[in-house]
Design an enzyme around this catalytic site. Structure first.
Site, mmCIF file in Angstrom:
data_model
loop_
_atom_site.group_PDB
_atom_site.id
_atom_site.type_symbol
_atom_site.label_atom_id
_atom_site.label_comp_id
_atom_site.label_asym_id
_atom_site.label_seq_id
_atom_site.Cartn_x
_atom_site.Cartn_y
_atom_site.Cartn_z
ATOM 1 N N ASP A 49 0.844 -1.191 0.000
ATOM 2 C CA ASP A 49 0.000 0.000 0.000
ATOM 3 C C ASP A 49 0.880 1.243 0.000
ATOM 4 O O ASP A 49 2.102 1.166 0.170
ATOM 5 C CB ASP A 49 -0.910 0.009 1.233
ATOM 6 C CG ASP A 49 -2.109 0.937 1.078
ATOM 7 O OD1 ASP A 49 -2.243 1.589 0.029
ATOM 8 O OD2 ASP A 49 -2.914 1.005 2.035
ATOM 9 N N LYS A 50 0.232 2.378 -0.184
ATOM 10 C CA LYS A 50 0.884 3.692 -0.203
ATOM 11 C C LYS A 50 0.041 4.650 0.620
ATOM 12 O O LYS A 50 -1.187 4.530 0.680
ATOM 13 C CB LYS A 50 1.014 4.153 -1.658
ATOM 14 C CG LYS A 50 1.189 5.646 -1.872
ATOM 15 C CD LYS A 50 -0.128 6.310 -2.253
ATOM 16 C CE LYS A 50 0.047 7.815 -2.511
ATOM 17 N NZ LYS A 50 -1.286 8.473 -2.661
ATOM 18 N N HIS A 51 0.717 5.601 1.260
ATOM 19 C CA HIS A 51 -0.005 6.655 1.962
ATOM 20 C C HIS A 51 0.609 7.994 1.629
ATOM 21 O O HIS A 51 1.832 8.149 1.618
ATOM 22 C CB HIS A 51 0.045 6.456 3.483
ATOM 23 C CG HIS A 51 -0.639 7.563 4.234
ATOM 24 N ND1 HIS A 51 -2.002 7.613 4.385
ATOM 25 C CD2 HIS A 51 -0.140 8.668 4.849
ATOM 26 C CE1 HIS A 51 -2.324 8.720 5.056
ATOM 27 N NE2 HIS A 51 -1.216 9.363 5.360
ATOM 28 N N SER A 52 -0.243 8.987 1.352
ATOM 29 C CA SER A 52 0.204 10.358 1.114
ATOM 30 C C SER A 52 -0.197 11.219 2.298
ATOM 31 O O SER A 52 -1.285 11.040 2.872
ATOM 32 C CB SER A 52 -0.427 10.914 -0.161
ATOM 33 O OG SER A 52 -0.219 12.316 -0.254
ATOM 34 N N THR B 208 -9.229 10.560 -1.489
ATOM 35 C CA THR B 208 -9.347 9.503 -2.503
ATOM 36 C C THR B 208 -10.774 8.977 -2.597
ATOM 37 O O THR B 208 -11.290 8.716 -3.695
ATOM 38 C CB THR B 208 -8.370 8.370 -2.184
ATOM 39 O OG1 THR B 208 -7.034 8.874 -2.226
ATOM 40 C CG2 THR B 208 -8.500 7.230 -3.172
ATOM 41 N N ARG C 151 -8.172 15.676 19.346
ATOM 42 C CA ARG C 151 -6.997 16.493 19.010
ATOM 43 C C ARG C 151 -7.403 17.733 18.220
ATOM 44 O O ARG C 151 -6.833 18.813 18.397
ATOM 45 C CB ARG C 151 -6.001 15.662 18.193
ATOM 46 C CG ARG C 151 -5.252 14.603 18.999
ATOM 47 C CD ARG C 151 -4.544 13.632 18.078
ATOM 48 N NE ARG C 151 -3.640 14.321 17.177
ATOM 49 C CZ ARG C 151 -3.308 13.854 15.969
ATOM 50 N NH1 ARG C 151 -3.826 12.719 15.523
ATOM 51 N NH2 ARG C 151 -2.465 14.522 15.211
ATOM 52 N N SER D 116 -1.409 8.035 14.324
ATOM 53 C CA SER D 116 -2.690 8.120 13.635
ATOM 54 C C SER D 116 -2.602 7.514 12.242
ATOM 55 O O SER D 116 -3.438 6.687 11.851
ATOM 56 C CB SER D 116 -3.123 9.583 13.554
ATOM 57 O OG SER D 116 -4.328 9.721 12.826
ATOM 58 N N LYS E 292 -3.898 2.854 11.291
ATOM 59 C CA LYS E 292 -4.867 2.386 10.297
ATOM 60 C C LYS E 292 -4.196 1.549 9.217
ATOM 61 O O LYS E 292 -4.751 0.534 8.770
ATOM 62 C CB LYS E 292 -5.585 3.584 9.675
ATOM 63 C CG LYS E 292 -6.388 4.411 10.662
ATOM 64 C CD LYS E 292 -7.190 5.501 9.983
ATOM 65 C CE LYS E 292 -6.334 6.648 9.504
ATOM 66 N NZ LYS E 292 -5.807 7.488 10.580
ATOM 67 N N LYS E 293 -3.009 1.957 8.779
ATOM 68 C CA LYS E 293 -2.316 1.193 7.737
ATOM 69 C C LYS E 293 -1.880 -0.175 8.249
ATOM 70 O O LYS E 293 -2.009 -1.188 7.549
ATOM 71 C CB LYS E 293 -1.112 1.987 7.226
ATOM 72 C CG LYS E 293 -1.486 3.197 6.382
ATOM 73 C CD LYS E 293 -2.230 2.783 5.117
ATOM 74 C CE LYS E 293 -2.602 3.955 4.233
ATOM 75 N NZ LYS E 293 -3.372 3.544 3.041
#
Length: 434
Positions: free
Chosen positions: A79-82, A119, A167, A182, A186-187
């Site tokens: 997977d990827k996260h931005s 997304t 927060r 955070s 989730k990832k």
């Protein structure tokens, strides 16, 4: 275990134990820890910080506050996260291309946040696309298509969902430890075997300076790797929009152009660069360069587009979306050219201001209950360094009403600076941390 003792540890500048953090995260998730205690905890972390060991422990505690996924698939789960940008629709290009190259991509994504697009909002611009699959449906689509892009269920890292809201109202968002936990909770709950992080820097990013971006990338990479997920980070530039369009349906249209073989722009370049890193790290390519070449090939020959179409259909979208995508994307009722007030070079673009202008058009949310207009936004956006004459088109605004187009035009003209001097153009990729 009790919340007051754990908060007292933080006040004194010492890490709570792994067991204490696990107990506290479950208490946030099930409500046995009060809002006041969760806010005090967040403020303690924000002011005092955690050690690297403490940051890993908090991330795992938040991951384990809900369900975690387990996969039994004949390829690596990647997977990827931005960290968020403007005109950033890389996930929709990257995910299907990775699937063609032998990876499985169970991508749990989010919605727009502040000035940055989401997304899920982009995918929901496609008629019929459903982002809320249950676990069995999610598993089936990943197995059948190689990729599925969905929203997180309430059972994925529930401690993060509640702590994030707290927060937001206690001015404790800007903490590397809390941001890291955070993002990664989730990832990691998605059962990943490899992750690449696209950390943005510049006017359209949350991290405005390279120093801030490097600090976040370092925190994310070290924490993810210590938590057992092989991870690399790329720091990419967000001093101008990544794609030439901003807005949900307009960005999907750009994705379809890339998936149809148009690889000349920065969005395609960043997509294949991130994919090359992931494929090399997962053993699906001998080197990053080999991985990049594989990504370029599957975009050029249409295989990535085919996988994307299969995923769209599996999520309830049109069966022939790839062949006839223009039919299935909404169009705005007002489309207007925004013209340059003078001649010169495009010297700077305030990406955050453009992102907020899209929100003002209705392409994002002012409050959580807002309904997004998927058709609005900007297209044909100029690039840094472009030479323009007075009256040349800087971009086109797509709006639902004339007054909204007027406001967007004013925002654009305030966000773009035109100079007599050619500006320095920052590189697309500042750093690749492998």
């Amino acid at each position: 275990m009790d919340a007051r003792t754990i908060i007292a540890h933080l006040r004194r500048g010492t890490d709570p134990s792994r067991e204490e953090l696990a107990w506290f995260a479950k208490g946030i998730a099930d409500g046995s820890v009060s809002d006041a205690q969760a806010g005090a905890f967040a403020m303690g972390v924000c002011l005092r910080g955690l050690s690297e060991e403490g940051r890993v422990a908090l991330t795992l505690a938040m991951r384990d506050s809900g369900d975690t996924m387990r996969w039994d698939l004949p390829g690596p789960v990647l997977d990827k996260h931005s960290t968020g940008g403007v005109g950033d629709c890389v996930s929709l290009v990257l995910a299907p291309a990775l699937a063609v190259c032998g990876a499985y991509v169970p991508m749990v994504s989010g919605r727009g946040l502040g000035h940055t697009g989401g997304t899920l909002d982009k995918l929901e611009a496609i008629a019929g696309y459903q982002t809320g699959l249950d676990e069995a449906q999610f598993d089936a689509v990943v197995r059948d298509c190689g990729v599925s892009i969905v929203s997180a269920t309430a059972d994925i890292a529930p401690a993060d969902k509640r702590l994030y809201a707290i927060r937001d109202v206690t001015s404790t968002v800007e903490s590397l430890d809390l941001i890291t936990a955070s993002i990664l909770s989730k990832k990691l709950a998605a059962g990943l075997e490899g992750l690449v992080l696209d950390v943005k820097v510049g006017s359209g990013a949350f991290m405005k300076t390279l120093e801030e971006a490097e600090a976040l990338a370092g925190s994310l990479v070290s924490t993810a790797n210590l938590a057992g997920c092989p991870t690399s980070a790329v720091i990419s530039d967000m001093n101008q929009p990544l794609a030439p369009s901003l807005g949900n349906a307009l960005e999907v249209a750009e994705v379809m152009r890339v998936l149809s073989g148009d690889q000349g722009g920065p969005m395609a370049e960043l997509s294949v660069s991130l994919g090359g890193v992931l494929l090399a790290n997962a053993g699906l390519a001998a080197t990053v360069e080999d991985g990049v070449a594989k990504m370029v090939a599957v975009l050029a020959d249409g295989r990535a587009a085919e996988v994307f179409g299969n995923m769209v259909a599996a999520h309830g979208g049109p069966v022939k979306f790839v062949e006839e995508w223009q039919r299935f994307l909404p169009e705005a009722s007002v489309i207007r050219q925004i013209k340059a007030p003078r001649a010169g070079y495009v010297a700077s673009i305030n990406g955050e201001a453009l992102g907020l202008a899209v929100v003002g058009l209705g392409g994002g949310r002012q409050v959580e209950s807002d309904v997004i207009d998927p058709a609005v936004g900007f297209s044909e956006v100029v690039r840094l360094g472009d030479r323009v004459e007075a009256g040349d088109v800087l971009m086109r605004v797509h709006a639902s009403r004339m007054d909204k187009a007027d406001a967007a035009e004013a925002a654009v003209l305030a966000a773009i600076a035109i100079s007599d001097e050619m500006p320095d153009i920052p590189p697309l990729i500042h750093e690749r941390n492998r």
